[in-house]
Design an enzyme around this catalytic site. Sequence first.
Site, PDB file in Angstrom:
ATOM      1  N   HIS A 131       0.867  -1.177   0.000  1.00  0.00           N
ATOM      2  CA  HIS A 131       0.000   0.000   0.000  1.00  0.00           C
ATOM      3  C   HIS A 131       0.905   1.228   0.000  1.00  0.00           C
ATOM      4  CE1 HIS A 131      -2.861   2.928   1.696  1.00  0.00           C
ATOM      5  NE2 HIS A 131      -3.842   2.072   1.449  1.00  0.00           N
ATOM      6  N   ASP A 208       3.097  -3.696   8.314  1.00  0.00           N
ATOM      7  CA  ASP A 208       1.840  -2.992   8.052  1.00  0.00           C
ATOM      8  C   ASP A 208       0.724  -4.002   8.371  1.00  0.00           C
ATOM      9  OD1 ASP A 208      -0.460  -1.970   7.026  1.00  0.00           O
ATOM     10  OD2 ASP A 208       0.367  -1.436   5.074  1.00  0.00           O
ATOM     11  N   GLN A 211      -4.483  -4.722   7.531  1.00  0.00           N
ATOM     12  CA  GLN A 211      -5.492  -5.690   7.075  1.00  0.00           C
ATOM     13  C   GLN A 211      -5.406  -6.998   7.845  1.00  0.00           C
ATOM     14  OE1 GLN A 211      -7.885  -4.871   5.197  1.00  0.00           O
ATOM     15  NE2 GLN A 211      -7.155  -3.075   4.094  1.00  0.00           N
ATOM     16  N   LYS A 234     -10.797   0.308  10.630  1.00  0.00           N
ATOM     17  CA  LYS A 234     -10.942  -0.956   9.901  1.00  0.00           C
ATOM     18  C   LYS A 234     -11.290  -2.105  10.841  1.00  0.00           C
ATOM     19  CE  LYS A 234      -7.456   0.343   6.463  1.00  0.00           C
ATOM     20  NZ  LYS A 234      -8.135   0.545   5.196  1.00  0.00           N
ATOM     21  N   CYS A 374      -4.682   2.240  -3.653  1.00  0.00           N
ATOM     22  CA  CYS A 374      -3.419   2.775  -3.121  1.00  0.00           C
ATOM     23  C   CYS A 374      -2.275   1.787  -3.299  1.00  0.00           C
ATOM     24  CB  CYS A 374      -3.549   3.177  -1.655  1.00  0.00           C
ATOM     25  SG  CYS A 374      -4.770   4.436  -1.355  1.00  0.00           S
TER      26      CYS A 374
HETATM   27  N1  PMP Z   1      -1.920  -0.432   4.658  1.00  0.00           N
HETATM   28  C1  PMP Z   1      -2.867  -1.220   4.153  1.00  0.00           C
HETATM   29  C2  PMP Z   1      -2.503  -2.619   3.758  1.00  0.00           C
HETATM   30  C3  PMP Z   1      -4.160  -0.743   3.995  1.00  0.00           C
HETATM   31  O1  PMP Z   1      -5.100  -1.517   3.467  1.00  0.00           O
HETATM   32  C4  PMP Z   1      -4.455   0.587   4.365  1.00  0.00           C
HETATM   33  C5  PMP Z   1      -5.850   1.163   4.203  1.00  0.00           C
HETATM   34  N2  PMP Z   1      -6.389   0.957   2.938  1.00  0.00           N
HETATM   35  C6  PMP Z   1      -3.435   1.359   4.905  1.00  0.00           C
HETATM   36  C7  PMP Z   1      -2.174   0.826   5.045  1.00  0.00           C
HETATM   37  C8  PMP Z   1      -3.662   2.772   5.351  1.00  0.00           C
HETATM   38  O2  PMP Z   1      -4.638   2.832   6.334  1.00  0.00           O
HETATM   39  P1  PMP Z   1      -5.193   4.251   6.803  1.00  0.00           P
HETATM   40  O3  PMP Z   1      -5.752   4.900   5.585  1.00  0.00           O
HETATM   41  O4  PMP Z   1      -6.246   3.922   7.799  1.00  0.00           O
HETATM   42  O5  PMP Z   1      -4.059   4.995   7.362  1.00  0.00           O
END
Ligand code: PMP
Length: 427
Positions: A131, A208, A211, A234, A374
């Site tokens: 991401h 990270d 998820q 999430k 993203c």
């Molecule tokens: N890493 C991963 C794997 C994600 O799926 C996401 C959210 N889509 C993020 C980071 C970033 O999360 P946030 O927008 O809540 O900061």
Amino acid sequence: MSDLRRDFPAFDPAPDGATPTAYLDSAATSQRPRQVLDAERDYLERHLAPVHRGASAAVGLSTTIFEDARATVARFVGAGEREIVYAENATDAINMVALGIADASAALGGASARPLALEPGDEIVITEAEHHANLIPWQRLAAKTGAHLRAVRVDEHGLWTADDLAAELSDRTRIVAVAEVSNVTGYLAPVADVVSLAHARGALVVLDACQSVPHRPTDFGAMGVDFAAFSGHKMLGPNGIGVLYGRDELLDVLPPARTGGSTITRVTLETAEFLPSPHRFEAGTQPVSQAVALAEAVRYLEAIGMEHVARHESDLAARIVDGVAALPGVRIIGPGVGIERAGLVAVSVDGVHAHDVGQFLDDAGIVVRVGHHCAQPLHRALGITASTRASAHVYTTDDEVDRFVDALAGVRRFFGVADVPERAIIA
Ligand code: PMP
């Protein structure tokens, strides 16, 4: 699991009896149960006061509530309380690490050199599947320090292995930053291998866990990762709060990316001395009601049991994969039929842009995520610009994912790109 849907106002039946929307975008943000909404409201109505400042009983109670919430979150992820730092979200948490390491590298903030400081020629290793939140902060850190950013390449399914990672590591590797679960492929990274390979090179592991923490049992201490990040919104919790986990001896030497009130012991006009972790990182007025709601979300998930949550969501993903595998012209991104994956499935439909797929599904009352999620480098590696992702949480039902698969079956015909059977042409 069907009973617990009653806990979620978002799933209350429509007064006109209309078919409810199938919400399949929980990987972007999850719905929240009444328990979480009520906990935040109750705090705001009955206990609202600042924390860690002032001498009133109200401040004392609010501070206790805030720190109890931290303890609850810490227990949930196998951490000590000092190892849980509140951030705005996972993105912010990863930035706190990268910016702190940049400062440590420039010898700012009073941090010691190794293991945090980088030197020109050092290496940061990520994967092509990350991401952007776990990519761009490392690009910036590399640019600031003269380190090189290296990427583990993915295969045609968007997957990578521990061997692929091992091939990118060297004695100059200082940081390995990967997602435990990819938000596009649903791939479960071999975290134990990542940790042992990285540590064997003397590198830190940044996980990270955006998820993974909301969906499966987590024990950062047992995993041996050095830093990890996840978001409240999430995991059935509120917006505006995320968590940075860090091993306490690292957090005590990581320079705070943001400075100001609440972070210090002694300040002169020239200098500031910082508190130990976690308070050295929590500059300014803290997200107290969000922390209360996050702790309630944790209790809600714990009452269900994270093993149970993980199984439910993997079953739903398998149901989608099995259904989609039978559809001509629809490509599953990530692990295929029969291979373990997390509760999200992204697909690419031949001849139809993901935004059109999303519009078609929306018209059918199905909410999915479309776009690059993203993760542009991953999509580029797969030769596509966008994909369509269905993702589940504990409240998602078989019926909802079946509606997704059934609707997907009609997409190519609707847009006039379905393969026409030979017989039909002769006729
Ligand atoms: N890493 C991963 C794997 C994600 O799926 C996401 C959210 N889509 C993020 C980071 C970033 O999360 P946030 O927008 O809540 O900061």
